[in-house]
Design an enzyme around this catalytic site. Structure first.
Site, PDB file in Angstrom:
ATOM      1  N   TRP A 103       0.827  -1.211   0.000  1.00 32.29           N
ATOM      2  CA  TRP A 103       0.000   0.000   0.000  1.00 32.29           C
ATOM      3  C   TRP A 103       0.852   1.246   0.000  1.00 32.29           C
ATOM      4  O   TRP A 103       0.563   2.217  -0.716  1.00 32.29           O
ATOM      5  CB  TRP A 103      -1.015  -0.019   1.135  1.00 32.29           C
ATOM      6  CG  TRP A 103      -2.027  -1.090   0.880  1.00 32.29           C
ATOM      7  CD1 TRP A 103      -2.182  -2.248   1.556  1.00 32.29           C
ATOM      8  CD2 TRP A 103      -2.964  -1.133  -0.219  1.00 32.29           C
ATOM      9  NE1 TRP A 103      -3.169  -3.009   0.970  1.00 32.29           N
ATOM     10  CE2 TRP A 103      -3.662  -2.353  -0.110  1.00 32.29           C
ATOM     11  CE3 TRP A 103      -3.279  -0.273  -1.275  1.00 32.29           C
ATOM     12  CZ2 TRP A 103      -4.663  -2.722  -1.020  1.00 32.29           C
ATOM     13  CZ3 TRP A 103      -4.270  -0.642  -2.179  1.00 32.29           C
ATOM     14  CH2 TRP A 103      -4.945  -1.850  -2.041  1.00 32.29           C
ATOM     15  N   ASP A 173      -1.768   7.007   6.084  1.00 30.95           N
ATOM     16  CA  ASP A 173      -2.845   6.162   5.575  1.00 30.95           C
ATOM     17  C   ASP A 173      -3.207   5.198   6.704  1.00 30.95           C
ATOM     18  O   ASP A 173      -2.456   4.265   7.001  1.00 30.95           O
ATOM     19  CB  ASP A 173      -2.344   5.399   4.337  1.00 30.95           C
ATOM     20  CG  ASP A 173      -3.363   4.390   3.815  1.00 30.95           C
ATOM     21  OD1 ASP A 173      -4.464   4.276   4.409  1.00 30.95           O
ATOM     22  OD2 ASP A 173      -3.066   3.712   2.805  1.00 30.95           O
ATOM     23  N   LYS A 197     -12.942  -1.283   6.442  1.00 30.20           N
ATOM     24  CA  LYS A 197     -12.344  -2.251   7.373  1.00 30.20           C
ATOM     25  C   LYS A 197     -12.896  -2.023   8.783  1.00 30.20           C
ATOM     26  O   LYS A 197     -13.675  -2.825   9.277  1.00 30.20           O
ATOM     27  CB  LYS A 197     -10.828  -2.159   7.330  1.00 30.20           C
ATOM     28  CG  LYS A 197     -10.282  -2.646   5.981  1.00 30.20           C
ATOM     29  CD  LYS A 197      -9.081  -1.887   5.577  1.00 30.20           C
ATOM     30  CE  LYS A 197      -8.719  -1.938   4.123  1.00 30.20           C
ATOM     31  NZ  LYS A 197      -8.907  -3.161   3.391  1.00 30.20           N
TER      32      LYS A 197
END
Ligand code: PMP
Length: 362
Positions: A103, A173, A197
């Site tokens: 990511w 993030d 999530k």
């Protein structure tokens, strides 16, 4: 009683059953108005209240200091990978990226297409087995910002401690661990997270931004790609993802009812320890992919001795009602995602399954 799966999906992921039931109850008639949240104007007083209450819950649960805004955007965390450099990476500046996994790499690649970057820290020397510690960061005093990925959803690593970047804005993030533990928001100039999530369903991306950062933002951008558009309109410039925001509000109320972020962290530690303990006491039958100090409380990654055995593990686990244990397609192996809403009982059941699996196949 509805039979619920042992849901170890990485995202979209398990939501609290209580929240799903409340949404079901309110689905056709929200607060007596004879319509669902999906059927009313985003300019209605009902939706405005949802919008405001959800922002207020973020501020309260995260203990946010004054001077930060909570924004609701679309386009997923992936759009933030581009919006951040578009807004904050000016000409003649460089932004530092901590390369800790898939990511972080994606965020970095996107920034490279927009401006100058440098590697502020890297996990590749360790084979992504651990997160960099604060002393390993190169914080250039003239950097536009430093970008980190607090939890690498695919590798299964998570920062134990964030770097102190002084006057250089820190951008995080937090897609896969926001609301899973307390966080000192004041360390960050900007935090972003896709909802799917720990926050709710996909469709909304939360951005928490410090006002002074906005002042340096690039003004020559399309309206929808400027953060100040969302600040000025309280995230109501255009039609927001109303149902997703509504669901996030329900999830945050659930977090609050269950004791807030300290309680979430305690529960997440207990849950993940059940599985890490099986890995550590398996005599090498299960191999953790991340060093203990960087192990994620949200995504537990491990390997078995062979690909064949891993396939058998997935097949047998599915037969017993476990969902989502196959590792990400880019890295393989196993991954158990244990977000806030995943019940303790699911982790207990997985730990038992893993022990029995080892007895059968070890
Ligand atoms: N960052 C992290 C840490 C993620 O886990 C994900 C999605 N799994 C993303 C970014 C991308 O999010 P989205 O799909 O919302 O664009």
């Amino acid at each position: 009683m509805t039979k619920r799966a042992y849901n170890f999906n990485a995202g979209p992921a398990a939501l609290p059953l209580e929240v799903l039931r409340q949404a079901q109850e309110e689905l056709v008639d929200f607060e007596g108005i004879g319509m669902s949240v999906m059927e009313i104007s985003h300019r209605s007083k009902e939706y405005e209240r949802i919008n405001e209450e959800t922002q207020a819950l973020f501020k309260e649960l995260l203990g946010m200091p004054a001077g930060y805004e909570v924004l609701f955007l679309q386009g997923g965390a992936s759009t933030q990978f581009a919006m951040i450099p578009m807004n904050f990476l000016g000409q003649g500046q460089a932004a530092g990226y901590a390369l800790t996994g898939s990511w972080a790499d994606k965020a970095h690649k996107e920034a490279q297409g927009i401006g100058e970057t440098y590697v502020a820290a890297s996990g590749s020397a360790s084979g992504l087995k651990r997160m960099p510690v604060p002393g390993e960061f190169e914080v250039r005093p003239d950097a536009a910002y430093i970008h980190i990925t607090s939890n690498e959803t695919i590798a299964g690593s998570q920062y134990a401690e964030y770097p102190d970047t002084g006057n250089v804005p820190l951008i995080g993030d937090l897609s896969s661990d926001i609301m899973s533990r307390p966080v000192d928001v004041s360390k960050f100039a900007l935090i972003y997270a896709g909802a799917q999530k720990n926050l709710g369903p996909s469709g909304v991306t939360v951005v928490i931004v410090r006002s002074d950062l906005l002042e340096r933002a690039n003004k020559r951008l399309p309206t929808m790609l400027r953060y100040d558009t969302y600040v000025k309109s309280k995230s109501l410039y255009n039609t927001p993802p109303v149902f997703s925001v509504y669901m996030v509000r329900l999830v945050l109320e659930w977090v609050k009812r269950n004791g807030g972020l300290q309680a979430m962290e305690r529960a997440n530690r207990e849950k993940s320890a059940l599985i890490y303990d099986v890995i550590d006491s398996s005599g090498g039958f299960y191999q953790g992919l991340v060093e203990p100090g960087s192990r994620s409380l949200m995504n537990i990654t491990f390997a078995l001795g062979s690909e064949e055995l891993e396939k058998t593990f997935v097949r047998e686990s599915e037969q017993e009602g476990f969902v989502g244990l196959k590792g990400h397609r880019d890295v393989g192996h196993m991954r158990a995602s244990t977000y806030n809403a995943l019940p303790y009982e699911s982790c207990k059941a997985l730990a038992e399954f893993m022990k029995h699996f080892q007895q059968r196949h070890g």
